[in-house]
Write a protein that holds these residues in place. Sequence first.
Motif, PDB file in Angstrom:
ATOM      1  N   HIS A   1     -72.158  25.694   1.475  1.00 10.05           N
ATOM      2  CA  HIS A   1     -71.932  24.611   1.766  1.00 10.05           C
ATOM      3  C   HIS A   1     -70.370  24.016   1.560  1.00 10.05           C
ATOM      4  CE1 HIS A   1     -75.936  23.249   2.475  1.00 10.05           C
ATOM      5  NE2 HIS A   1     -76.371  24.240   1.608  1.00 10.05           N
ATOM      6  N   SER A   2     -69.967  23.103   2.389  1.00 12.44           N
ATOM      7  CA  SER A   2     -68.852  22.384   2.119  1.00 12.44           C
ATOM      8  C   SER A   2     -69.013  20.993   1.454  1.00 12.44           C
ATOM      9  CB  SER A   2     -68.004  22.525   3.492  1.00 12.44           C
ATOM     10  OG  SER A   2     -66.661  21.834   3.220  1.00 12.44           O
ATOM     11  N   VAL A   3     -68.404  20.644   0.150  1.00 14.68           N
ATOM     12  CA  VAL A   3     -68.463  19.357  -0.393  1.00 14.68           C
ATOM     13  C   VAL A   3     -67.205  19.010  -1.200  1.00 14.68           C
ATOM     14  CG1 VAL A   3     -69.604  17.839  -1.982  1.00 14.68           C
ATOM     15  CG2 VAL A   3     -70.790  19.568  -0.746  1.00 14.68           C
ATOM     16  N   GLY A   4     -66.539  18.068  -0.450  1.00 14.95           N
ATOM     17  CA  GLY A   4     -65.053  17.582  -0.920  1.00 14.95           C
ATOM     18  C   GLY A   4     -65.488  16.740  -2.141  1.00 14.95           C
ATOM     19  N   SER A   5     -64.236  15.818  -2.176  1.00 22.78           N
ATOM     20  CA  SER A   5     -64.356  14.826  -3.460  1.00 22.78           C
ATOM     21  C   SER A   5     -65.434  13.699  -3.143  1.00 22.78           C
ATOM     22  CB  SER A   5     -62.859  14.141  -3.305  1.00 22.78           C
ATOM     23  OG  SER A   5     -62.899  13.222  -4.434  1.00 22.78           O
ATOM     24  N   LEU A   6     -65.934  13.514  -4.142  1.00 20.11           N
ATOM     25  CA  LEU A   6     -67.060  12.180  -4.273  1.00 20.11           C
ATOM     26  C   LEU A   6     -66.565  11.327  -4.969  1.00 20.11           C
ATOM     27  CD1 LEU A   6     -69.817  14.967  -4.894  1.00 20.11           C
ATOM     28  CD2 LEU A   6     -69.419  13.828  -2.684  1.00 20.11           C
ATOM     29  N   ALA A   7     -65.305  10.917  -5.288  1.00 25.69           N
ATOM     30  CA  ALA A   7     -64.972   9.749  -5.963  1.00 25.69           C
ATOM     31  C   ALA A   7     -65.032   8.716  -5.194  1.00 25.69           C
ATOM     32  CB  ALA A   7     -63.440   9.997  -6.345  1.00 25.69           C
ATOM     33  N   PRO A   8     -65.683   7.420  -5.892  1.00 30.93           N
ATOM     34  CA  PRO A   8     -65.740   6.436  -5.360  1.00 30.93           C
ATOM     35  C   PRO A   8     -64.678   5.573  -4.784  1.00 30.93           C
ATOM     36  CG  PRO A   8     -66.297   5.962  -7.713  1.00 30.93           C
ATOM     37  CD  PRO A   8     -65.934   7.462  -7.486  1.00 30.93           C
ATOM     38  N   CYS A   9     -64.800   4.476  -4.047  1.00 30.13           N
ATOM     39  CA  CYS A   9     -63.586   3.713  -3.586  1.00 30.13           C
ATOM     40  C   CYS A   9     -63.281   2.905  -4.913  1.00 30.13           C
ATOM     41  CB  CYS A   9     -63.872   3.044  -2.362  1.00 30.13           C
ATOM     42  SG  CYS A   9     -64.339   3.963  -0.971  1.00 30.13           S
ATOM     43  N   ASP A  10     -62.185   2.869  -5.191  1.00 25.67           N
ATOM     44  CA  ASP A  10     -61.583   1.681  -6.344  1.00 25.67           C
ATOM     45  C   ASP A  10     -60.504   1.196  -5.861  1.00 25.67           C
ATOM     46  OD1 ASP A  10     -61.564   0.396  -8.592  1.00 25.67           O
ATOM     47  OD2 ASP A  10     -60.714   2.199  -9.996  1.00 25.67           O
ATOM     48  N   PHE A  11     -60.374   0.369  -4.613  1.00 23.49           N
ATOM     49  CA  PHE A  11     -59.076  -0.150  -4.049  1.00 23.49           C
ATOM     50  C   PHE A  11     -58.455  -1.172  -4.744  1.00 23.49           C
ATOM     51  CE2 PHE A  11     -61.664   0.914   0.390  1.00 23.49           C
ATOM     52  CZ  PHE A  11     -61.203   2.301   0.201  1.00 23.49           C
ATOM     53  N   LEU A  12     -57.127  -1.054  -5.001  1.00 25.64           N
ATOM     54  CA  LEU A  12     -56.428  -1.945  -5.807  1.00 25.64           C
ATOM     55  C   LEU A  12     -55.549  -2.761  -4.839  1.00 25.64           C
ATOM     56  CD1 LEU A  12     -55.036   0.835  -8.264  1.00 25.64           C
ATOM     57  CD2 LEU A  12     -56.591  -0.802  -8.813  1.00 25.64           C
ATOM     58  N   PRO A  13     -55.391  -3.821  -5.327  1.00 25.27           N
ATOM     59  CA  PRO A  13     -54.426  -4.963  -4.550  1.00 25.27           C
ATOM     60  C   PRO A  13     -52.998  -4.283  -4.509  1.00 25.27           C
ATOM     61  CG  PRO A  13     -54.604  -5.676  -6.867  1.00 25.27           C
ATOM     62  CD  PRO A  13     -55.544  -4.574  -6.743  1.00 25.27           C
TER      63      PRO A  13
ATOM     64  N   ALA B   1     -42.925  -5.022   5.772  1.00 28.91           N
ATOM     65  CA  ALA B   1     -44.077  -5.693   6.125  1.00 28.91           C
ATOM     66  C   ALA B   1     -45.253  -4.508   6.667  1.00 28.91           C
ATOM     67  CB  ALA B   1     -43.682  -6.308   7.348  1.00 28.91           C
ATOM     68  N   GLY B   2     -44.461  -3.337   6.902  1.00 32.10           N
ATOM     69  CA  GLY B   2     -45.569  -2.173   7.338  1.00 32.10           C
ATOM     70  C   GLY B   2     -46.371  -1.744   6.274  1.00 32.10           C
ATOM     71  N   LEU B   3     -46.404  -2.051   5.078  1.00 33.58           N
ATOM     72  CA  LEU B   3     -46.875  -1.629   4.005  1.00 33.58           C
ATOM     73  C   LEU B   3     -48.457  -2.127   3.925  1.00 33.58           C
ATOM     74  CD1 LEU B   3     -44.501  -2.305   0.702  1.00 33.58           C
ATOM     75  CD2 LEU B   3     -45.395  -0.151   1.831  1.00 33.58           C
ATOM     76  N   GLN B   4     -48.791  -3.184   4.653  1.00 34.13           N
ATOM     77  CA  GLN B   4     -50.197  -3.752   4.773  1.00 34.13           C
ATOM     78  C   GLN B   4     -50.743  -2.881   5.602  1.00 34.13           C
ATOM     79  OE1 GLN B   4     -51.719  -6.078   2.807  1.00 34.13           O
ATOM     80  NE2 GLN B   4     -53.580  -5.623   4.183  1.00 34.13           N
ATOM     81  N   ARG B   5     -50.117  -2.481   6.600  1.00 35.25           N
ATOM     82  CA  ARG B   5     -50.861  -1.410   7.810  1.00 35.25           C
ATOM     83  C   ARG B   5     -50.934  -0.040   7.102  1.00 35.25           C
ATOM     84  NH1 ARG B   5     -54.385  -0.061  10.815  1.00 35.25           N
ATOM     85  NH2 ARG B   5     -53.800   1.661  12.538  1.00 35.25           N
ATOM     86  N   GLU B   6     -50.238   0.370   6.346  1.00 29.51           N
ATOM     87  CA  GLU B   6     -50.335   1.653   5.649  1.00 29.51           C
ATOM     88  C   GLU B   6     -51.293   1.567   4.808  1.00 29.51           C
ATOM     89  OE1 GLU B   6     -48.695   4.830   6.076  1.00 29.51           O
ATOM     90  OE2 GLU B   6     -47.329   3.579   7.628  1.00 29.51           O
ATOM     91  N   MET B   7     -51.808   0.416   4.250  1.00 31.41           N
ATOM     92  CA  MET B   7     -52.746   0.340   3.018  1.00 31.41           C
ATOM     93  C   MET B   7     -54.064   0.347   4.123  1.00 31.41           C
ATOM     94  SD  MET B   7     -53.414  -2.923   0.473  1.00 31.41           S
ATOM     95  CE  MET B   7     -52.072  -2.387  -0.630  1.00 31.41           C
ATOM     96  N   GLU B   8     -54.094  -0.307   4.997  1.00 35.68           N
ATOM     97  CA  GLU B   8     -55.333  -0.446   5.808  1.00 35.68           C
ATOM     98  C   GLU B   8     -55.792   0.975   6.318  1.00 35.68           C
ATOM     99  OE1 GLU B   8     -54.364  -3.294   8.794  1.00 35.68           O
ATOM    100  OE2 GLU B   8     -54.414  -4.962   7.668  1.00 35.68           O
ATOM    101  N   VAL B   9     -54.632   1.708   6.872  1.00 41.92           N
ATOM    102  CA  VAL B   9     -55.074   3.043   7.288  1.00 41.92           C
ATOM    103  C   VAL B   9     -55.643   3.932   5.991  1.00 41.92           C
ATOM    104  CG1 VAL B   9     -54.062   5.216   8.013  1.00 41.92           C
ATOM    105  CG2 VAL B   9     -53.349   3.032   9.205  1.00 41.92           C
ATOM    106  N   ALA B  10     -55.095   3.877   4.959  1.00 36.23           N
ATOM    107  CA  ALA B  10     -55.362   4.643   3.796  1.00 36.23           C
ATOM    108  C   ALA B  10     -56.774   4.394   3.428  1.00 36.23           C
ATOM    109  CB  ALA B  10     -54.352   4.353   2.460  1.00 36.23           C
ATOM    110  N   ARG B  11     -57.191   3.198   3.559  1.00 37.09           N
ATOM    111  CA  ARG B  11     -58.740   2.549   3.312  1.00 37.09           C
ATOM    112  C   ARG B  11     -59.639   3.142   4.279  1.00 37.09           C
ATOM    113  NH1 ARG B  11     -57.974  -2.987  -0.133  1.00 37.09           N
ATOM    114  NH2 ARG B  11     -55.960  -1.985  -1.545  1.00 37.09           N
ATOM    115  N   GLN B  12     -59.196   3.257   5.576  1.00 36.66           N
ATOM    116  CA  GLN B  12     -60.263   3.676   6.607  1.00 36.66           C
ATOM    117  C   GLN B  12     -60.245   5.202   6.545  1.00 36.66           C
ATOM    118  OE1 GLN B  12     -58.027   2.270  10.014  1.00 36.66           O
ATOM    119  NE2 GLN B  12     -58.285   0.126   9.904  1.00 36.66           N
ATOM    120  N   VAL B  13     -59.185   5.713   6.247  1.00 39.81           N
ATOM    121  CA  VAL B  13     -59.359   7.396   5.992  1.00 39.81           C
ATOM    122  C   VAL B  13     -60.154   7.615   5.105  1.00 39.81           C
ATOM    123  CG1 VAL B  13     -57.907   9.376   5.575  1.00 39.81           C
ATOM    124  CG2 VAL B  13     -57.243   7.761   7.121  1.00 39.81           C
ATOM    125  N   TYR B  14     -59.989   7.025   3.730  1.00 40.04           N
ATOM    126  CA  TYR B  14     -60.923   7.377   2.631  1.00 40.04           C
ATOM    127  C   TYR B  14     -62.362   7.166   2.908  1.00 40.04           C
ATOM    128  CZ  TYR B  14     -62.449   8.995  -1.842  1.00 40.04           C
ATOM    129  OH  TYR B  14     -63.101   9.562  -2.859  1.00 40.04           O
TER     130      TYR B  14
END
Length: 409
Positions: A199-211, A353-366
């Motif tokens: 079986h393949s099981v990766g990381s199971l860490a919960p989301c803990d999004f910081l501002p 200003a691109g940092l906000q977009r980078e943050m949104e992408v990171a959260r979507q991916v995770y």
Amino acid sequence: MVLTAAPLSGTPLDVLVITPTPTHPAIQGNRQRVFEMCRAMESAGADVTLLYYATEAASAASAREMRTAWSRVEIVFPRNVVHGRSLVRYPAIDDWYDDEITAAALRLCAQKQFDVCLVNYVWYSKLFEYLPANMVRVIDTHDLFGARAVKFAEIGLDPAWFHTSIEQEKLGLDRADFVIAIQDSEAVELRQRTNSAVHSVGSLAPCDFLPARPRFAAERLSVGYVGSGNPFNAASMLAFAGLLRTRPHICDRVEFLVAGQVCNTLAGVPHRLRLLGVVDSISEFYRSIDVAINPMLGGTGLKMKSLEALAFGKPLVATADAMAGIPGDHAGHRLTNQTDLLEYLVGLADRPAGLQREMEVARQVYRAYRRSQLTAFNRLWSDIVIAARKFASLRDGADSNERIAGFGR
């Protein structure tokens, strides 16, 4: 972390976990992995007993944290163990095994009837030969150790830690009923190396999004990296430090903060990095930066530090090697080399200003990644429960030395 899986006969599964690394503090990727799997099994209805084979130093405070976290913790220390190499070019699968593990595990089995034994790392699988036959046997691989020396040779390193041949790795894997790969590509390889169910099981860490960190207009971009001192981290960061020295002007716009045991490697070489060492709080470290980086070159296994940054919701700039096993096509997550990574950071420093977009992408991916891994864990746990039920139904009437063949296939 909330998972769903049916408990065994309405009662929790009793699981014995063997680990050569402590679960606390989680300052390395392998520690995080053991912690997450134990926590996931608990939330799925398991009662976890942790047998810590103390190959790494653990303080009294760490031992207290582990005893608080898990139902029971036993610590056994290596005695007169030599990490030998009985084959010409590499250790055989059992060369690093210690009979102290067997003795400690059998003492625990005499006190409690376990349904499952999960062993971290394939070279501790010899324990399965001594356990009661009606225990479900599971190996959490963490990485591929057959032909591992090839990966080290690709970046000019001698193989560190355990490595063996594919044939020897197969001997260990075949002792298990279930084998857990840490990413899909490794599961494909492992299915070619073993007859056990993979079986393949990766990381199971919960989301803990910081501002996002508040920034002044003229302030430098704060970029952070945290990593253990494993050879691939060390080699990658030494190369990164050398590259940055050839581009000193970048440090006028970007500040680089480095945390973790990898700082020990960097302390003896010229660099333009701010070394923090092992920090008290990983979340506070991520809270203090604008962007996380992982300039990994080569490497094996899942890159837990990439996932950690994404789990905190931080913009991540990484090489393609650093994102192996993490789906996505964002340009900032698939950079070809460290030079491209530096140029990408300069672009963010020039266009904050691109940092906000980078943050949104990171959260979507995770979010997408974690959903898929929770599904994968539940599928694995369901199969383990089914196997444990089969053993339980035979336990009273069957010979305790009799194995059920093929149920995990």
